[in-house]
Design a protein around this motif. Sequence first.
Motif, PDB file in Angstrom:
ATOM      1  N   GLY A  19       0.703  -1.146  -0.099  1.00  0.00           N
ATOM      2  CA  GLY A  19       0.142   0.071   0.110  1.00  0.00           C
ATOM      3  C   GLY A  19       0.984   1.205   0.075  1.00  0.00           C
ATOM      4  N   VAL A  20       1.918   1.277   0.963  1.00  0.00           N
ATOM      5  CA  VAL A  20       3.060   2.341   0.806  1.00  0.00           C
ATOM      6  C   VAL A  20       3.742   2.444  -0.486  1.00  0.00           C
ATOM      7  CG1 VAL A  20       4.852   3.186   1.954  1.00  0.00           C
ATOM      8  CG2 VAL A  20       3.210   2.280   3.348  1.00  0.00           C
ATOM      9  N   ILE A  21       3.914   1.490  -1.027  1.00  0.00           N
ATOM     10  CA  ILE A  21       4.735   1.509  -2.346  1.00  0.00           C
ATOM     11  C   ILE A  21       3.901   2.190  -3.228  1.00  0.00           C
ATOM     12  CG2 ILE A  21       6.013   0.190  -4.098  1.00  0.00           C
ATOM     13  CD1 ILE A  21       6.657  -1.866  -1.872  1.00  0.00           C
ATOM     14  N   ALA A  22       2.444   1.949  -3.493  1.00  0.00           N
ATOM     15  CA  ALA A  22       1.679   1.980  -4.445  1.00  0.00           C
ATOM     16  C   ALA A  22       1.368   3.643  -4.429  1.00  0.00           C
ATOM     17  CB  ALA A  22       0.358   1.163  -4.303  1.00  0.00           C
ATOM     18  N   HIS A  23       1.222   3.951  -3.033  1.00  0.00           N
ATOM     19  CA  HIS A  23       0.713   5.581  -3.096  1.00  0.00           C
ATOM     20  C   HIS A  23       2.079   6.342  -3.180  1.00  0.00           C
ATOM     21  CE1 HIS A  23      -0.915   8.712  -1.144  1.00  0.00           C
ATOM     22  NE2 HIS A  23       0.322   9.172  -0.327  1.00  0.00           N
ATOM     23  N   SER A  24       2.914   5.938  -2.847  1.00  0.00           N
ATOM     24  CA  SER A  24       4.323   6.637  -3.175  1.00  0.00           C
ATOM     25  C   SER A  24       4.824   6.818  -4.259  1.00  0.00           C
ATOM     26  CB  SER A  24       5.459   6.388  -1.978  1.00  0.00           C
ATOM     27  OG  SER A  24       5.765   4.948  -2.164  1.00  0.00           O
ATOM     28  N   SER A  25       4.528   5.469  -5.258  1.00  0.00           N
ATOM     29  CA  SER A  25       5.129   5.606  -6.378  1.00  0.00           C
ATOM     30  C   SER A  25       3.958   6.100  -7.544  1.00  0.00           C
ATOM     31  CB  SER A  25       5.506   4.346  -6.900  1.00  0.00           C
ATOM     32  OG  SER A  25       4.215   3.279  -6.815  1.00  0.00           O
ATOM     33  N   GLY A  26       2.664   6.040  -7.117  1.00  0.00           N
ATOM     34  CA  GLY A  26       1.646   6.062  -7.926  1.00  0.00           C
ATOM     35  C   GLY A  26       1.220   5.096  -8.858  1.00  0.00           C
ATOM     36  N   LEU A  27       1.680   3.990  -8.606  1.00  0.00           N
ATOM     37  CA  LEU A  27       1.159   2.844  -9.195  1.00  0.00           C
ATOM     38  C   LEU A  27      -0.368   2.160  -8.661  1.00  0.00           C
ATOM     39  CD1 LEU A  27       4.441   0.712  -9.473  1.00  0.00           C
ATOM     40  CD2 LEU A  27       3.225   1.944 -11.153  1.00  0.00           C
ATOM     41  N   SER A  28      -0.875   1.681  -9.242  1.00  0.00           N
ATOM     42  CA  SER A  28      -2.174   1.094  -8.616  1.00  0.00           C
ATOM     43  C   SER A  28      -1.623  -0.161  -7.651  1.00  0.00           C
ATOM     44  CB  SER A  28      -3.140   0.474  -9.554  1.00  0.00           C
ATOM     45  OG  SER A  28      -2.454  -0.787 -10.578  1.00  0.00           O
ATOM     46  N   LEU A  29      -2.595  -0.461  -6.777  1.00  0.00           N
ATOM     47  CA  LEU A  29      -2.368  -1.610  -6.062  1.00  0.00           C
ATOM     48  C   LEU A  29      -2.137  -2.907  -6.783  1.00  0.00           C
ATOM     49  CD1 LEU A  29      -1.792  -2.538  -3.054  1.00  0.00           C
ATOM     50  CD2 LEU A  29      -4.204  -2.869  -2.786  1.00  0.00           C
ATOM     51  N   PRO A  30      -2.812  -3.439  -7.718  1.00  0.00           N
ATOM     52  CA  PRO A  30      -2.600  -4.590  -8.459  1.00  0.00           C
ATOM     53  C   PRO A  30      -1.383  -4.554  -9.341  1.00  0.00           C
ATOM     54  CG  PRO A  30      -4.983  -3.603  -8.770  1.00  0.00           C
ATOM     55  CD  PRO A  30      -4.100  -2.787  -8.047  1.00  0.00           C
ATOM     56  N   GLU A  31      -0.969  -3.601  -9.676  1.00  0.00           N
ATOM     57  CA  GLU A  31       0.385  -3.233 -10.248  1.00  0.00           C
ATOM     58  C   GLU A  31       1.497  -3.471  -9.344  1.00  0.00           C
ATOM     59  OE1 GLU A  31       0.743  -0.318 -13.903  1.00  0.00           O
ATOM     60  OE2 GLU A  31       0.163   0.597 -11.997  1.00  0.00           O
ATOM     61  N   THR A  32       1.385  -3.100  -8.227  1.00  0.00           N
ATOM     62  CA  THR A  32       2.293  -2.964  -6.952  1.00  0.00           C
ATOM     63  C   THR A  32       2.426  -4.533  -6.563  1.00  0.00           C
ATOM     64  OG1 THR A  32       1.945  -0.900  -6.608  1.00  0.00           O
ATOM     65  CG2 THR A  32       3.109  -2.451  -4.938  1.00  0.00           C
ATOM     66  N   LEU A  33       1.342  -5.273  -6.536  1.00  0.00           N
ATOM     67  CA  LEU A  33       1.314  -6.601  -6.037  1.00  0.00           C
ATOM     68  C   LEU A  33       1.598  -7.575  -7.007  1.00  0.00           C
ATOM     69  CD1 LEU A  33      -2.247  -6.644  -4.174  1.00  0.00           C
ATOM     70  CD2 LEU A  33      -0.007  -6.749  -3.169  1.00  0.00           C
ATOM     71  N   LEU A  34       1.673  -7.344  -8.287  1.00  0.00           N
ATOM     72  CA  LEU A  34       2.120  -8.170  -9.356  1.00  0.00           C
ATOM     73  C   LEU A  34       3.473  -8.199  -9.270  1.00  0.00           C
ATOM     74  CD1 LEU A  34       1.517 -10.063 -11.799  1.00  0.00           C
ATOM     75  CD2 LEU A  34       1.789  -7.728 -13.092  1.00  0.00           C
ATOM     76  N   VAL A  35       4.072  -6.929  -9.271  1.00  0.00           N
ATOM     77  CA  VAL A  35       5.696  -6.918  -9.336  1.00  0.00           C
ATOM     78  C   VAL A  35       6.240  -7.573  -8.080  1.00  0.00           C
ATOM     79  CG1 VAL A  35       7.603  -5.093  -9.328  1.00  0.00           C
ATOM     80  CG2 VAL A  35       5.569  -4.901 -10.723  1.00  0.00           C
ATOM     81  N   ALA A  36       5.678  -7.211  -6.971  1.00  0.00           N
ATOM     82  CA  ALA A  36       5.805  -7.733  -5.649  1.00  0.00           C
ATOM     83  C   ALA A  36       6.069  -9.322  -5.602  1.00  0.00           C
ATOM     84  CB  ALA A  36       5.224  -7.466  -4.479  1.00  0.00           C
ATOM     85  N   GLY A  37       4.910  -9.939  -6.177  1.00  0.00           N
ATOM     86  CA  GLY A  37       4.880 -11.395  -6.246  1.00  0.00           C
ATOM     87  C   GLY A  37       5.923 -11.924  -6.954  1.00  0.00           C
ATOM     88  N   ARG A  38       6.192 -11.413  -8.125  1.00  0.00           N
ATOM     89  CA  ARG A  38       7.435 -11.743  -9.190  1.00  0.00           C
ATOM     90  C   ARG A  38       8.694 -11.744  -8.437  1.00  0.00           C
ATOM     91  NH1 ARG A  38       5.392  -9.781 -15.295  1.00  0.00           N
ATOM     92  NH2 ARG A  38       3.709 -11.444 -15.403  1.00  0.00           N
ATOM     93  N   ALA A  39       8.658 -10.673  -7.544  1.00  0.00           N
ATOM     94  CA  ALA A  39      10.158 -10.373  -7.304  1.00  0.00           C
ATOM     95  C   ALA A  39      10.281 -11.536  -5.826  1.00  0.00           C
ATOM     96  CB  ALA A  39      10.160  -8.975  -6.376  1.00  0.00           C
ATOM     97  N   ARG A  40       9.380 -11.607  -5.400  1.00  0.00           N
ATOM     98  CA  ARG A  40       9.388 -12.640  -4.154  1.00  0.00           C
ATOM     99  C   ARG A  40       9.761 -14.108  -4.731  1.00  0.00           C
ATOM    100  NH1 ARG A  40       5.004  -9.924  -1.739  1.00  0.00           N
ATOM    101  NH2 ARG A  40       3.690 -11.391  -2.490  1.00  0.00           N
ATOM    102  N   ALA A  41       9.028 -14.602  -5.953  1.00  0.00           N
ATOM    103  CA  ALA A  41       9.393 -15.712  -6.607  1.00  0.00           C
ATOM    104  C   ALA A  41      10.703 -15.708  -6.863  1.00  0.00           C
ATOM    105  CB  ALA A  41       8.586 -15.805  -7.724  1.00  0.00           C
ATOM    106  N   ILE A  42      11.364 -14.670  -7.525  1.00  0.00           N
ATOM    107  CA  ILE A  42      12.878 -14.642  -7.820  1.00  0.00           C
ATOM    108  C   ILE A  42      13.723 -14.892  -6.598  1.00  0.00           C
ATOM    109  CG2 ILE A  42      14.482 -13.363  -8.952  1.00  0.00           C
ATOM    110  CD1 ILE A  42      12.662 -11.953 -10.648  1.00  0.00           C
ATOM    111  N   LEU A  43      13.444 -14.217  -5.531  1.00  0.00           N
ATOM    112  CA  LEU A  43      14.462 -14.064  -4.232  1.00  0.00           C
ATOM    113  C   LEU A  43      14.210 -15.536  -3.373  1.00  0.00           C
ATOM    114  CD1 LEU A  43      13.547 -10.555  -3.180  1.00  0.00           C
ATOM    115  CD2 LEU A  43      15.647 -11.170  -4.242  1.00  0.00           C
ATOM    116  N   GLU A  44      13.187 -16.078  -3.590  1.00  0.00           N
ATOM    117  CA  GLU A  44      12.953 -17.121  -2.643  1.00  0.00           C
ATOM    118  C   GLU A  44      13.402 -18.340  -3.344  1.00  0.00           C
ATOM    119  OE1 GLU A  44       8.984 -16.657  -0.993  1.00  0.00           O
ATOM    120  OE2 GLU A  44       9.473 -14.739  -0.101  1.00  0.00           O
ATOM    121  N   PRO A  45      13.884 -19.340  -2.631  1.00  0.00           N
ATOM    122  CA  PRO A  45      13.905 -20.891  -3.201  1.00  0.00           C
ATOM    123  C   PRO A  45      12.772 -21.533  -3.519  1.00  0.00           C
ATOM    124  CG  PRO A  45      15.336 -20.755  -0.922  1.00  0.00           C
ATOM    125  CD  PRO A  45      14.388 -19.442  -1.181  1.00  0.00           C
TER     126      PRO A  45
END
Length: 276
Positions: free
Chosen positions: A250-276
């Motif tokens: 929510g903070v990332i979406a608000h401060s960047s001007g992205l929608s919450l769905p856009e932010t959640l999509l990027v965050a989910g893919r980033a976690r998939a990359i980072l986690e085993p």
Amino acid sequence: MKHVTKADGSRQRFDRTKVRRTLENLGLRGEDADRIAGEIEASVPDGVRTAGVLRLIRTRARAVRPAVRHRTNLRRALALLRPKPDFEEFVRVLLREHGYRVETGCILAGRCGEHEVDAVAHRDGTTLFVEVKHHVSHHRMTGLDEGRIARAIVEDLQEGFRSGRCPVSIDGALIVCNTKLSEHAKRYAACRGIGQIGWDYPAEKNLRTMIEETQSYPVTIVSGVSPSVSARLAAAGFVTAKQVAYGDAGVIAHSSGLSLPETLLVAGRARAILEP
């Protein structure tokens, strides 16, 4: 002996080491990278196009680590960052991850002039000014000029400190770039005591290993992130995949001007990359 055909039509010897390196850039390690590199070398025909080899690498890598489908090659991801301010801020974040205390927005007075530096970094009793160099083409070399300029700035700042003009005692310079360094640049910097961090230099603590040790991947490592999205995230201070993956959406979406769905999509893919 097998050969590959490059985009310009020229042929060169198939290099298994390059295949393994590409697999490592996609996040594979050890036995998996060795095994897949060997399988690819055995299966491709002589004269195969390099584009075909790259497609095969990604296909085989995804079978072992599905998150590869969300991941861009690390060298390309670094090149996709805007030089200013994105890559500069990324370097500052990376240095902090490796124990530096980093100051930004620094204008330092030398004896002969003022110098706006990308950062001032402190660690283990040593203070360095940081010069960040970014190339859009990751195939381009970083050459001698950066080292010569850094040497001149160090001298001027040290003289400025002795004369009372510069409030900070600078011990040296650190050049950080996203590409390889020319041999001339390496020799000059070593002779003049200038620190350098390039894509693969120095051997133990280079840009690639520093990123991988702390998983401080740029947000552009996430495939499908458009330049406008990465620019908005960077403008809001989120330049690494880790910041987006584990930050408050929510903070990332608000401060960047992205929608919450856009932010959640990027965050989910980033976690998939980072986690085993």
